[in-house]
Design a protein around this motif. Structure first.
Motif, short mmCIF file in Angstrom:
data_model
loop_
_atom_site.label_atom_id
_atom_site.label_comp_id
_atom_site.label_asym_id
_atom_site.label_seq_id
_atom_site.Cartn_x
_atom_site.Cartn_y
_atom_site.Cartn_z
N THR A 146 0.83 -1.21 0.00
CA THR A 146 0.00 0.00 0.00
C THR A 146 0.87 1.25 0.00
N VAL A 147 1.91 1.27 0.83
CA VAL A 147 2.80 2.42 0.90
C VAL A 147 3.53 2.63 -0.42
N LEU A 148 4.02 1.57 -1.02
CA LEU A 148 4.72 1.69 -2.30
C LEU A 148 3.78 2.18 -3.40
N SER A 149 2.55 1.71 -3.40
CA SER A 149 1.57 2.18 -4.39
C SER A 149 1.31 3.66 -4.23
N ALA A 150 1.17 4.09 -2.99
CA ALA A 150 0.94 5.52 -2.73
C ALA A 150 2.15 6.35 -3.13
N LEU A 151 3.33 5.85 -2.85
CA LEU A 151 4.56 6.58 -3.16
C LEU A 151 4.73 6.79 -4.67
N LEU A 152 4.30 5.82 -5.46
CA LEU A 152 4.56 5.85 -6.91
C LEU A 152 3.31 6.16 -7.73
N HIS A 153 2.22 6.55 -7.08
CA HIS A 153 0.95 6.69 -7.80
C HIS A 153 1.01 7.77 -8.88
N ASP A 154 1.86 8.79 -8.71
CA ASP A 154 1.97 9.88 -9.70
C ASP A 154 3.28 9.82 -10.48
N GLY A 155 4.00 8.74 -10.36
CA GLY A 155 5.29 8.64 -11.05
C GLY A 155 5.17 8.73 -12.55
N GLY A 156 4.02 8.35 -13.09
CA GLY A 156 3.83 8.40 -14.53
C GLY A 156 3.78 9.80 -15.10
N LEU A 212 2.24 2.78 -14.09
CA LEU A 212 2.50 1.34 -14.01
C LEU A 212 3.90 1.02 -14.53
N MET A 213 4.30 1.70 -15.61
CA MET A 213 5.65 1.50 -16.14
C MET A 213 6.71 1.96 -15.13
N VAL A 214 6.44 3.12 -14.50
CA VAL A 214 7.39 3.64 -13.53
C VAL A 214 7.49 2.71 -12.32
N MET A 215 6.36 2.16 -11.90
CA MET A 215 6.37 1.23 -10.76
C MET A 215 7.24 0.02 -11.06
N GLN A 216 7.07 -0.56 -12.23
CA GLN A 216 7.88 -1.73 -12.58
C GLN A 216 9.35 -1.36 -12.71
N ARG A 217 9.61 -0.11 -13.07
CA ARG A 217 10.99 0.32 -13.26
C ARG A 217 11.68 0.62 -11.93
N LEU A 218 10.97 1.25 -11.00
CA LEU A 218 11.60 1.72 -9.78
C LEU A 218 11.60 0.69 -8.64
N ILE A 219 10.69 -0.27 -8.67
CA ILE A 219 10.68 -1.30 -7.63
C ILE A 219 11.62 -2.43 -8.06
N PRO A 220 12.67 -2.70 -7.30
CA PRO A 220 13.65 -3.72 -7.72
C PRO A 220 13.09 -5.14 -7.59
N GLN A 221 13.79 -6.06 -8.24
CA GLN A 221 13.35 -7.45 -8.25
C GLN A 221 13.28 -8.04 -6.84
N LEU A 241 -1.07 -2.80 -8.62
CA LEU A 241 -1.24 -2.33 -10.00
C LEU A 241 -2.57 -1.60 -10.16
N SER A 242 -3.64 -2.13 -9.53
CA SER A 242 -4.95 -1.48 -9.63
C SER A 242 -4.94 -0.13 -8.93
N ALA A 243 -4.25 -0.04 -7.80
CA ALA A 243 -4.21 1.22 -7.06
C ALA A 243 -3.49 2.30 -7.84
N VAL A 244 -2.37 1.96 -8.47
CA VAL A 244 -1.61 2.95 -9.24
C VAL A 244 -2.38 3.35 -10.50
N ALA A 245 -3.13 2.41 -11.07
CA ALA A 245 -3.94 2.71 -12.26
C ALA A 245 -5.25 3.39 -11.91
N VAL A 253 -6.82 -1.28 -0.96
CA VAL A 253 -5.58 -0.62 -1.35
C VAL A 253 -5.88 0.55 -2.28
N SER A 254 -6.71 0.33 -3.29
CA SER A 254 -7.07 1.42 -4.22
C SER A 254 -7.78 2.55 -3.50
N LYS A 255 -8.67 2.20 -2.60
CA LYS A 255 -9.44 3.23 -1.88
C LYS A 255 -8.52 4.04 -0.96
N ILE A 256 -7.60 3.37 -0.27
CA ILE A 256 -6.68 4.07 0.63
C ILE A 256 -5.82 5.05 -0.16
#
Length: 540
Positions: A146-156, A212-221, A241-245, A253-256
């Protein structure tokens, strides 16, 4: 970052070159040009360590409260934060709305992450295919996701919304947001001291898929693997993925994330400071009001298409019952120190003039008759403001159900033929012979004043003032007012005072203005003082 530098830099001076690039730029953030829209000097290049140090307290706050072990946090969460800081640099989060100054994107991202973390702490996440105990054992991954989704929600927005250039029209250099180079590295290689931003047109909501692209790029394996290894790992990944989109707001998670994003934007729009230099900023009033209304809808403070609801979706158009909306909006605006007009019609015309709402010909409000209120014989009329774009107030507009109106209200009245000689046609006064096509918010005050500027007869004015002063003597203890216009009106007239505001009937505005003029007020100053005062309410 260092891997990318090693790929770029070759030769025996590799270590010295890396150090030179690392130290390139200012070693502080004390620069007046940090802010958006930028002045012709652009946004300065700042050393990455300075921005990282500035955000240390934000990082430690999440580190201490998330509930992970410090070792796990440093291994799985901290790398994402540090990569986002270097990637976003000092970019703003928007052109002129929330967090629109230098560093705004990072400030907004961390603020949303902190808010989401707090909400996630007391959320029961949905049970997966196993037992409830399995989901409880996955709880730390749920919260981290949830925290990572919130952190990267505007990365796009970095990819989809803006373009970074060196500002040289003759020899323009553009930073490739898809490349491995950060803005700082790009600037160091090209010896750029300041960069400029150009916003893409028709970009609304297009950043969500790019996020979504930024999330996959910035979150390491390693972080993805750690999430996937828990029992609910696959569900957590899908929920992120749904929360960021910005999809499926029924999922926690999306609602939060959506509510944290809205609350962060709302708070910023209601404050007047930037994020780094504390400079004063100003946003269009319509944008602030729209963000407030969006927040009310998202948090279910306002219902849609229900009895007594402030918002209606009728015939595929979105309407706000303006008389119901004004109290909530004024309460929030005044609580944050904004002194705005309290006349609903003036605020409605402001929304129209700034492009947030649509006019009904010369009038600001429409009349609608929702089919679920009343019946065909006695439909219920609502006076509403028509919002230009549905998605401005409602995130999931695809889930809105449009209702119809009662058809009877559309029947034309019977036509009665009257001989021309029997028609009683009133004489049109001079002030209405050249009406504007649309009445502005300032014109509204002129209309209410009854065209007093064309009737400025000294003798009549003296008689009117004498009558006003004789009829409105005030006795007893005097309320305390801050603004001069409220003090003056209270001293000359006997109007009711409710919640610290003098209620002036619209029919008496002419008398009030005349009295102010006789006391030395300029006509325009008197109009503006009444309109802008939060201690004077005009009741039509």
């Amino acid at each position: 970052m260092f891997t990318r530098l090693k790929t770029f830099l070759t030769g025996s001076n590799q270590r010295g070159s890396i150090k030179r690039i690392e130290l390139y730029g200012l070693d502080n953030l004390d620069d007046d040009s940090i802010g958006y829209p930028p002045n012709p000097q652009g946004i300065p290049i700042v050393q990455p360590r300075v921005l990282r140090e500035r955000l240390e307290s934000e990082i430690q706050f999440i580190r201490n409260e998330l509930g992970m072990t410090f070792d796990d946090f440093d291994l799985y969460i901290l790398p994402v934060m540090e990569t986002l800081i270097t990637y976003a640099d000092l970019l703003p989060a928007s052109e002129y709305k929330h967090h629109s100054t230098g560093g705004g994107l990072i400030a907004h991202s961390f603020d949303v992450a902190k808010r989401a973390m707090r909400d996630a702490q007391h959320t029961q996440f949905p049970k997966g295919h196993g037992f409830l105990s399995d989901t409880q054992r996955s709880n730390i991954q749920w919260k981290a996701g949830t925290v990572l989704s919130a952190l990267l929600h505007d990365g796009g927005k970095i990819l989809a919304d803006l373009i970074v250039t060196n500002g040289d029209d003759d020899n323009e250099l553009i930073w490739d947001a898809h490349s491995e180079s950060t803005i700082h590295e790009w600037a160091a290689r090209n010896e750029i001291e300041r960069y400029f931003i150009r916003w893409r047109k028709q970009r609304h909501q297009k950043h969500q898929n790019a996020s979504l692209m930024v999330m996959q790029r910035l979150i390491p394996q390693a972080t993805w693997s750690w999430i996937d290894t828990c029992y609910d790992g696959k569900q957590i990944h899908s929920a992120m993925l749904s929360a960021v989109a910005n999809a499926d707001l029924s999922h926690p998670v999306s609602k939060i994330v959506a509510e944290a994003d809205s609350a962060s934007a709302r708070k910023d729009m209601l404050t007047k400071n930037s994020h780094i230099t504390k400079e004063v900023k100003r946003a269009p009033l319509s944008e602030i009001l729209a963000d407030l209304m969006k927040h009310y809808v998202l948090t279910n403070k306002w219902d849609i298409n229900r009895k007594d609801a402030p918002v209606w979706f009728v015939n595929e158009d979105l309407y706000v019952v303006w008389s119901s909306a004004i109290p909530d909006l004024l309460e929030d605006m005044h609580a944050m120190g904004y002194m705005i007009p309290q006349v609903p019609e003036v605020l409605a015309r402001t929304m129209i003039e700034e492009g947030m709402a649509l006019p009904n010909g010369d009038e600001p409000l429409f009349a609608i008759y929702p089919e679920i209120l009343g019946d065909a014989k006695k439909p219920v009329k609502l006076s509403v403001l028509k919002i230009r774009n549905v998605e401005r107030l409602v995130i999931e507009q695809n889930k809105l159900y449009s209702i119809s109106e009662h058809k009877q209200k559309r029947k034309a009245p019977p036509i009665i033929d009257i001989p021309p000689e029997e028609l009683d046609i009133p004489e049109i006064p001079p002030m209405t012979q050249h009406q504007k096509r649309f009445e502005s918010s300032l014109d509204t005050i002129d209309r209410v004043l009854g065209g007093m500027s064309t009737n400025n007869n000294k003798q009549d004015l003296g008689q009117t003032i004498s009558t006003v002063e004789d009829e409105h003597k005030t006795a007893g203890p005097q309320p305390c007012f801050e603004c001069d216009v409220a003090k003056f009106i209270h001293s000359k007239f006997d109007y009711d005072t409710v919640n610290g505001s003098i209620n002036v009937p619209a029919s008496d505005l002419l008398d009030v203005i005349i009295a102010m003029q006789e006391s030395g007020w300029d006509l325009d100053d008197a109009r503006a003082a009444i309109t802008d005062s939060h201690e004077v309410s005009i009741n039509e």
